[in-house]
Design a protein around this motif. Structure first.
Motif, PDB file in Angstrom:
ATOM      1  N   ALA A   1       0.816  -1.224   0.000  1.00  0.00           N
ATOM      2  CA  ALA A   1       0.000   0.000   0.000  1.00  0.00           C
ATOM      3  C   ALA A   1       0.841   1.260   0.000  1.00  0.00           C
ATOM      4  O   ALA A   1       0.410   2.308  -0.520  1.00  0.00           O
ATOM      5  CB  ALA A   1      -0.942  -0.012   1.199  1.00  0.00           C
ATOM      6  N   ALA A   2       2.043   1.217   0.558  1.00  0.00           N
ATOM      7  CA  ALA A   2       2.888   2.413   0.632  1.00  0.00           C
ATOM      8  C   ALA A   2       3.515   2.780  -0.701  1.00  0.00           C
ATOM      9  O   ALA A   2       4.130   3.837  -0.832  1.00  0.00           O
ATOM     10  CB  ALA A   2       3.983   2.205   1.682  1.00  0.00           C
ATOM     11  N   SER A   3       3.378   1.913  -1.712  1.00  0.00           N
ATOM     12  CA  SER A   3       3.993   2.154  -3.008  1.00  0.00           C
ATOM     13  C   SER A   3       2.992   2.710  -4.008  1.00  0.00           C
ATOM     14  O   SER A   3       1.802   2.382  -3.980  1.00  0.00           O
ATOM     15  CB  SER A   3       4.566   0.851  -3.566  1.00  0.00           C
ATOM     16  N   GLU A   4       3.480   3.556  -4.927  1.00  0.00           N
ATOM     17  CA  GLU A   4       2.625   4.045  -6.000  1.00  0.00           C
ATOM     18  C   GLU A   4       2.220   2.929  -6.968  1.00  0.00           C
ATOM     19  O   GLU A   4       1.309   3.101  -7.787  1.00  0.00           O
ATOM     20  CB  GLU A   4       3.337   5.157  -6.778  1.00  0.00           C
ATOM     21  N   HIS A   5       2.902   1.772  -6.861  1.00  0.00           N
ATOM     22  CA  HIS A   5       2.574   0.609  -7.691  1.00  0.00           C
ATOM     23  C   HIS A   5       1.698  -0.400  -6.943  1.00  0.00           C
ATOM     24  O   HIS A   5       1.596  -1.546  -7.365  1.00  0.00           O
ATOM     25  CB  HIS A   5       3.852  -0.082  -8.159  1.00  0.00           C
ATOM     26  N   HIS A   6       1.098   0.019  -5.863  1.00  0.00           N
ATOM     27  CA  HIS A   6       0.334  -0.885  -5.009  1.00  0.00           C
ATOM     28  C   HIS A   6      -0.645  -1.722  -5.826  1.00  0.00           C
ATOM     29  O   HIS A   6      -1.369  -1.229  -6.688  1.00  0.00           O
ATOM     30  CB  HIS A   6      -0.446  -0.074  -3.974  1.00  0.00           C
ATOM     31  N   GLY A   7      -0.633  -3.043  -5.539  1.00  0.00           N
ATOM     32  CA  GLY A   7      -1.580  -3.948  -6.166  1.00  0.00           C
ATOM     33  C   GLY A   7      -1.049  -4.679  -7.365  1.00  0.00           C
ATOM     34  O   GLY A   7      -1.736  -5.562  -7.893  1.00  0.00           O
ATOM     35  N   ILE A   8       0.154  -4.345  -7.827  1.00  0.00           N
ATOM     36  CA  ILE A   8       0.707  -5.054  -8.975  1.00  0.00           C
ATOM     37  C   ILE A   8       1.981  -5.788  -8.582  1.00  0.00           C
ATOM     38  O   ILE A   8       2.597  -5.523  -7.548  1.00  0.00           O
ATOM     39  CB  ILE A   8       1.000  -4.110 -10.165  1.00  0.00           C
ATOM     40  N   GLN A   9       2.340  -6.725  -9.431  1.00  0.00           N
ATOM     41  CA  GLN A   9       3.630  -7.400  -9.340  1.00  0.00           C
ATOM     42  C   GLN A   9       4.420  -7.036 -10.588  1.00  0.00           C
ATOM     43  O   GLN A   9       3.879  -7.070 -11.709  1.00  0.00           O
ATOM     44  CB  GLN A   9       3.440  -8.910  -9.248  1.00  0.00           C
ATOM     45  N   ALA A  10       5.682  -6.677 -10.406  1.00  0.00           N
ATOM     46  CA  ALA A  10       6.529  -6.258 -11.517  1.00  0.00           C
ATOM     47  C   ALA A  10       7.949  -6.727 -11.244  1.00  0.00           C
ATOM     48  O   ALA A  10       8.287  -7.128 -10.122  1.00  0.00           O
ATOM     49  CB  ALA A  10       6.474  -4.740 -11.693  1.00  0.00           C
ATOM     50  N   GLN A  11       8.795  -6.649 -12.286  1.00  0.00           N
ATOM     51  CA  GLN A  11      10.140  -7.202 -12.164  1.00  0.00           C
ATOM     52  C   GLN A  11      11.143  -6.092 -11.870  1.00  0.00           C
ATOM     53  O   GLN A  11      11.131  -5.030 -12.516  1.00  0.00           O
ATOM     54  CB  GLN A  11      10.516  -7.954 -13.432  1.00  0.00           C
ATOM     55  N   SER A  12      12.011  -6.384 -10.910  1.00  0.00           N
ATOM     56  CA  SER A  12      12.983  -5.408 -10.427  1.00  0.00           C
ATOM     57  C   SER A  12      14.372  -6.024 -10.401  1.00  0.00           C
ATOM     58  O   SER A  12      14.533  -7.240 -10.538  1.00  0.00           O
ATOM     59  CB  SER A  12      12.586  -4.914  -9.033  1.00  0.00           C
ATOM     60  N   LEU A  13      15.359  -5.159 -10.167  1.00  0.00           N
ATOM     61  CA  LEU A  13      16.757  -5.583 -10.150  1.00  0.00           C
ATOM     62  C   LEU A  13      17.434  -5.187  -8.842  1.00  0.00           C
ATOM     63  O   LEU A  13      17.107  -4.179  -8.218  1.00  0.00           O
ATOM     64  CB  LEU A  13      17.529  -4.930 -11.305  1.00  0.00           C
ATOM     65  N   ALA A  14      18.402  -6.006  -8.450  1.00  0.00           N
ATOM     66  CA  ALA A  14      19.372  -5.652  -7.416  1.00  0.00           C
ATOM     67  C   ALA A  14      20.715  -6.172  -7.897  1.00  0.00           C
ATOM     68  O   ALA A  14      20.776  -7.104  -8.702  1.00  0.00           O
ATOM     69  CB  ALA A  14      18.999  -6.241  -6.064  1.00  0.00           C
ATOM     70  N   TYR A  15      21.796  -5.588  -7.418  1.00  0.00           N
ATOM     71  CA  TYR A  15      23.103  -6.026  -7.891  1.00  0.00           C
ATOM     72  C   TYR A  15      24.083  -6.143  -6.727  1.00  0.00           C
ATOM     73  O   TYR A  15      23.929  -5.505  -5.681  1.00  0.00           O
ATOM     74  CB  TYR A  15      23.648  -5.091  -8.975  1.00  0.00           C
ATOM     75  N   SER A  16      25.078  -7.006  -6.945  1.00  0.00           N
ATOM     76  CA  SER A  16      26.098  -7.272  -5.933  1.00  0.00           C
ATOM     77  C   SER A  16      27.470  -7.172  -6.581  1.00  0.00           C
ATOM     78  O   SER A  16      27.697  -7.710  -7.670  1.00  0.00           O
ATOM     79  CB  SER A  16      25.910  -8.668  -5.329  1.00  0.00           C
ATOM     80  N   LEU A  17      28.380  -6.509  -5.893  1.00  0.00           N
ATOM     81  CA  LEU A  17      29.766  -6.377  -6.366  1.00  0.00           C
ATOM     82  C   LEU A  17      30.739  -7.126  -5.482  1.00  0.00           C
ATOM     83  O   LEU A  17      31.964  -7.012  -5.663  1.00  0.00           O
ATOM     84  CB  LEU A  17      30.151  -4.891  -6.445  1.00  0.00           C
ATOM     85  N   ASP A  18      30.214  -7.901  -4.519  1.00  0.00           N
ATOM     86  CA  ASP A  18      31.097  -8.656  -3.616  1.00  0.00           C
ATOM     87  C   ASP A  18      30.829 -10.155  -3.669  1.00  0.00           C
ATOM     88  O   ASP A  18      31.046 -10.873  -2.702  1.00  0.00           O
ATOM     89  CB  ASP A  18      30.982  -8.140  -2.183  1.00  0.00           C
ATOM     90  N   GLY A  19      30.338 -10.637  -4.818  1.00  0.00           N
ATOM     91  CA  GLY A  19      30.146 -12.069  -4.980  1.00  0.00           C
ATOM     92  C   GLY A  19      28.848 -12.601  -4.443  1.00  0.00           C
ATOM     93  O   GLY A  19      28.710 -13.812  -4.265  1.00  0.00           O
ATOM     94  N   GLY A  20      27.876 -11.727  -4.168  1.00  0.00           N
ATOM     95  CA  GLY A  20      26.547 -12.192  -3.798  1.00  0.00           C
ATOM     96  C   GLY A  20      26.196 -12.096  -2.333  1.00  0.00           C
ATOM     97  O   GLY A  20      25.160 -12.632  -1.924  1.00  0.00           O
ATOM     98  N   TYR A  21      27.000 -11.373  -1.533  1.00  0.00           N
ATOM     99  CA  TYR A  21      26.743 -11.319  -0.094  1.00  0.00           C
ATOM    100  C   TYR A  21      26.011 -10.051   0.328  1.00  0.00           C
ATOM    101  O   TYR A  21      25.262 -10.069   1.303  1.00  0.00           O
ATOM    102  CB  TYR A  21      28.058 -11.468   0.669  1.00  0.00           C
ATOM    103  N   THR A  22      26.237  -8.958  -0.391  1.00  0.00           N
ATOM    104  CA  THR A  22      25.468  -7.741  -0.135  1.00  0.00           C
ATOM    105  C   THR A  22      24.881  -7.260  -1.455  1.00  0.00           C
ATOM    106  O   THR A  22      25.488  -7.402  -2.523  1.00  0.00           O
ATOM    107  CB  THR A  22      26.337  -6.629   0.483  1.00  0.00           C
ATOM    108  N   TRP A  23      23.690  -6.659  -1.359  1.00  0.00           N
ATOM    109  CA  TRP A  23      22.917  -6.322  -2.554  1.00  0.00           C
ATOM    110  C   TRP A  23      22.399  -4.894  -2.479  1.00  0.00           C
ATOM    111  O   TRP A  23      22.032  -4.407  -1.409  1.00  0.00           O
ATOM    112  CB  TRP A  23      21.748  -7.289  -2.726  1.00  0.00           C
ATOM    113  N   ILE A  24      22.366  -4.226  -3.631  1.00  0.00           N
ATOM    114  CA  ILE A  24      21.856  -2.865  -3.757  1.00  0.00           C
ATOM    115  C   ILE A  24      20.688  -2.902  -4.730  1.00  0.00           C
ATOM    116  O   ILE A  24      20.826  -3.371  -5.869  1.00  0.00           O
ATOM    117  CB  ILE A  24      22.945  -1.902  -4.278  1.00  0.00           C
ATOM    118  N   LYS A  25      19.548  -2.400  -4.309  1.00  0.00           N
ATOM    119  CA  LYS A  25      18.397  -2.345  -5.207  1.00  0.00           C
ATOM    120  C   LYS A  25      18.594  -1.237  -6.237  1.00  0.00           C
ATOM    121  O   LYS A  25      19.054  -0.136  -5.919  1.00  0.00           O
ATOM    122  CB  LYS A  25      17.108  -2.096  -4.416  1.00  0.00           C
ATOM    123  N   HIS A  26      18.232  -1.536  -7.475  1.00  0.00           N
ATOM    124  CA  HIS A  26      18.340  -0.593  -8.580  1.00  0.00           C
ATOM    125  C   HIS A  26      17.386   0.584  -8.364  1.00  0.00           C
ATOM    126  O   HIS A  26      16.195   0.396  -8.063  1.00  0.00           O
ATOM    127  CB  HIS A  26      18.003  -1.326  -9.875  1.00  0.00           C
TER     128      HIS A  26
END
Length: 502
Positions: free
Chosen positions: A115-140
Motif C-alpha cells: 500500500a505504501a507504493s505508487e505501484h500498489h496492487g501489482i507485481q513487476a520485475q525489479s533488479l538488485a546487484y552485488s559487487l562482492d560475490g553475492g553477499y550484499t545487494w543494492i536495489k536498482h
C-alpha cells in the motif's frame, strides 16, 4: 551436510537437506554457481516460521551438501515484498552496475508492491546487484524495470541466449492466473521487449509459477539439443496440491514450441497422468536450476513442501527444507525424450561417519522381513527387485512395527506408491495422511530404486531416475527399522545396499 541432530526440540531437522536455522523458507531463488561456490537464495520470512515478510534468504555450499547460512540477502520493506526470481553473472557488465574489472551479479526478482507504493496492487520485475560475490545487494534505483500492470506477473528466470537469433538476455516469467509463460529479451537487463508467450497447456489445475527454460542434449549428444520448459503449478499436481511439470521442445530465441503438449488450453483431468511431471510426490515444488553450474551440468533444487499444509508441518524452530540438488538430463524413451534425475552431490565425500549394510539376493513370500543391522534415520538405500508372483512388493522405512513409511510396487497395475498414513505425526492437517502413486514400467522384468531417507523426508528415484517421488514424513526418533515385504505371493530382492549416517 550437518551433523544429524535428533534433540527433543528439533527431531526433524534434516541432515542431508538444507533448512534455515530458525525461520520459514519456501521457493529456491537466484541459484548460481559463482567463483567456486554454490549460492542458494530462497523465499524467507526473517521474523517467523510461517509465510510472510517475503525476503531473500541466503546459503552457500562448495559441495551441495554442507550449507552455510548467511544474513538475509534482499529484504522486504514498507513498499515491497521480494518474491521469487533469479541471478545472473553479468560478466560483460551489460547492465552498467559494475565495471569491466568488477562485473556484477544481478538479481532479477518480483516486486510485490504494498500500500505504501505508487505501484500498489501489482507485481513487476525489479533488479538488485552485488559487487562482492553475492553477499550484499543494492536495489536498482530505476525499479521496476518491467511491468505489465498485472497483479499476477512474477517469478522471472533469466539466462543468456547465444544462438542463431543473436546474443541477449532472455526472461521467462509467468502470468500466473492466465497459465502463461511470457518470454522477454534485453540487451542490458533494464529494458525488456516481449518475445512471445506459451500456454495454457497440460497442467492448469492451479496458478502457474516459477518457470525455467534451458537446453539439454538428448542422450548426451551435443548435436541433438532440446529445450526444456519447467512450469510449477499450485494446486493441480498428480497427487494433489503443489507440483511441477515440464515440456520438451525447441526455442529459436523468440518462441518456445512444445513437442510434448497433451492438452491445449485447460487441463483434461482424465489425462493428468499423461503430462510430464518433475516429481510425482506431494513435496517437490518451485524447482528451478542453477546458473553457470560447472561442466555444463543442469542442477535443480525444489522446495520440499506443499501449499496444502506448508504452514502447519510440525517442525521447530524452523519450517520447510529444500530437496537434495538434482542433476537432470534428457533420455530417449518409447514416449519421446524424458527427464532423468539423479542426486547431484557426491555423498561419499561427506565427513560425517557412515556405515554400510549389504544384503545378497533374498526371497520374501507373504511376509515382512525386518533387516537386522540396517536401521537408521538418515540413509541412502539402493535395491533391485523382481516381483515374481507377489501382488505387492516393497519396503518400509522409518518403521518400528507400528508406524512406518511404505514404499511399494503393484506390478499388475504398473504403479509405485508411497504410503505415509502411518509415518508418524500425520494429523496436523487433514490432507497430509496419504497414499501417493505414479505409473511405472519394469526394466527387463525388474525394478530399481534409490531412496534417500532423512529425518523428515523420503526421496525415491526409480528406474535410474526416470521417475521420482518426494514426500515429507514425521516419524518418531525411535522409528528407524527397515523391512522388506511381499504380499499375495513371492518376490526376490536381487540386491540391497544401505549407506547410513544416523
Amino acid at each position: 551436510m550437518t551433523t544429524p541432530n535428533d534433540t527433543s526440540l528439533d527431531t526433524f531437522r534434516p541432515a542431508l537437506h538444507y533448512a534455515a536455522s530458525n525461520t520459514w523458507l519456501n521457493d529456491p531463488n537466484g541459484l548460481i554457481f559463482h567463483e567456486g561456490i554454490y549460492h542458494l537464495y530462497y523465499q524467507n520470512n526473517p521474523t517467523g516460521t510461517v509465510w510472510g515478510n517475503m525476503s531473500w534468504g541466503h546459503a552457500t555450499s562448495t559441495d551441495l551438501l554442507a550449507w552455510t547460512e548467511h544474513p538475509v540477502a534482499i529484504a522486504c520493506d514498507e513498499r515491497e515484498d521480494i518474491f521469487s526470481g533469479s541471478i545472473v553473472f553479468d560478466r560483460h557488465n551489460t547492465s552498467g552496475f559494475g565495471t569491466a574489472q568488477t562485473p556484477p551479479l544481478v538479481a532479477v526478482y518480483t516486486s510485490a508492491y504494498k500500500a505504501a507504493s505508487e505501484h500498489h496492487g501489482i507485481q513487476a520485475q525489479s533488479l538488485a546487484y552485488s559487487l562482492d560475490g553475492g553477499y550484499t545487494w543494492i536495489k536498482h534505483a530505476g525499479n521496476p524495470v518491467l511491468s505489465r500492470g498485472s497483479a499476477e506477473f512474477r517469478d522471472p528466470k533469466v539466462f543468456r541466449y547465444d544462438g542463431d537469433a543473436g546474443s541477449y538476455w532472455v526472461m521467462a516469467a509467468v502470468e500466473a492466473a492466465d497459465f502463461q509463460v511470457v518470454l522477454y529479451r534485453s540487451d542490458d537487463l533494464k529494458t525488456w521487449e516481449l518475445l512471445s508467450s506459451f500456454g495454457p497447456a497440460n497442467g492448469t489445475g492451479g496458478v502457474w509459477e516459477c518457470p525455467d527454460l534451458f537446453p539439454l542434449p538428448v542422450d548426451g549428444d551435443p548435436e541433438n539439443l532440446k529445450w526444456v520448459l519447467v512450469v510449477n503449478l499450485n494446486p493441480g499436481g498428480p497427487n494433489g496440491g503443489s507440483a511441477g511439470q515440464y515440456f520438451v521442445g525447441d526455442f529459436d530465441g523468440t518462441t518456445f514450441t512444445s513437442s510434448t503438449t497433451v492438452t491445449e488450453g485447460l487441463q483434461d483431468p482424465a489425462r493428468l497422468e499423461e503430462y510430464r511431471w518433475l516429481d510425482w510426490g506431494r513435496d517437490y515444488y518451485a524447482a528451478v536450476s542453477f546458473s553457470d553450474a560447472p561442466d555444463n551440468r543442469r542442477l535443480m533444487i525444489g522446495w520440499m513442501n506443499n501449499w496444502q499444509y506448508a504452514n502447519e508441518i510440525p517442525t521447530a524452530p524452523w519450517r520447510s527444507p529444500m530437496s537434495l540438488a538434482r542433476e537432470v538430463s534428457l533420455r530417449t524413451t518409447d514416449g519421446g525424450p524424458r527427464l532423468v534425475q539423479q542426486v547431484a552431490a557426491d555423498l561419499s565425500t561427506t565427513t560425517v561417519p557412515s556405515t554400510l549394510f549389504d544384503l545378497e539376493a533374498v526371497v520374501v513370500s507373504n511376509e515382512a522381513l525386518v533387516l537386522d543391522g540396517a536401521s537408521g534415520s538418515v540413509q541412502c538405500i539402493h535395491l533391485t527387485l523382481t516381483p515374481g508372483s507377489a501382488d505387492e512388493v516393497g519396503l518400509v522405512v522409518r518403521g518400528n512395527g507400528i508406524e512406518g513409511t511404505r514404499i511399494g510396487i503393484l506390478p499388475a497395475q504398473g504403479r509405485i506408491f508411497i504410503d505415509r498414513r502411518n509415518s508418524g505425526q500425520v494429523d496436523f492437517h487433514e490432507s497430509f495422511a496419504s497414499i501417493d502413486s505414479a505409473p511405472i514400467e519394469t526394466s527387463d522384468g525388474s525394478y530399481e530404486l534409490t531412496i534417500y531417507v532423512d529425518h523428515c523426508s523420503v526421496e525415491v528415484f526409480a528406474q535410474g531416475g526416470l521417475l521420482t517421488l518426494t514426500e515429507l514424513v514425521f516419524p518418531a526418533a525411535t522409528s528407524t527399522d527397515v523391512s522388506l515385504y511381499a504380499a499375495g505371493g513371492t518376490a526376490t530382492f536381487d540386491s540391497l545396499s544401505i549407506k547410513r549416517w544416523a
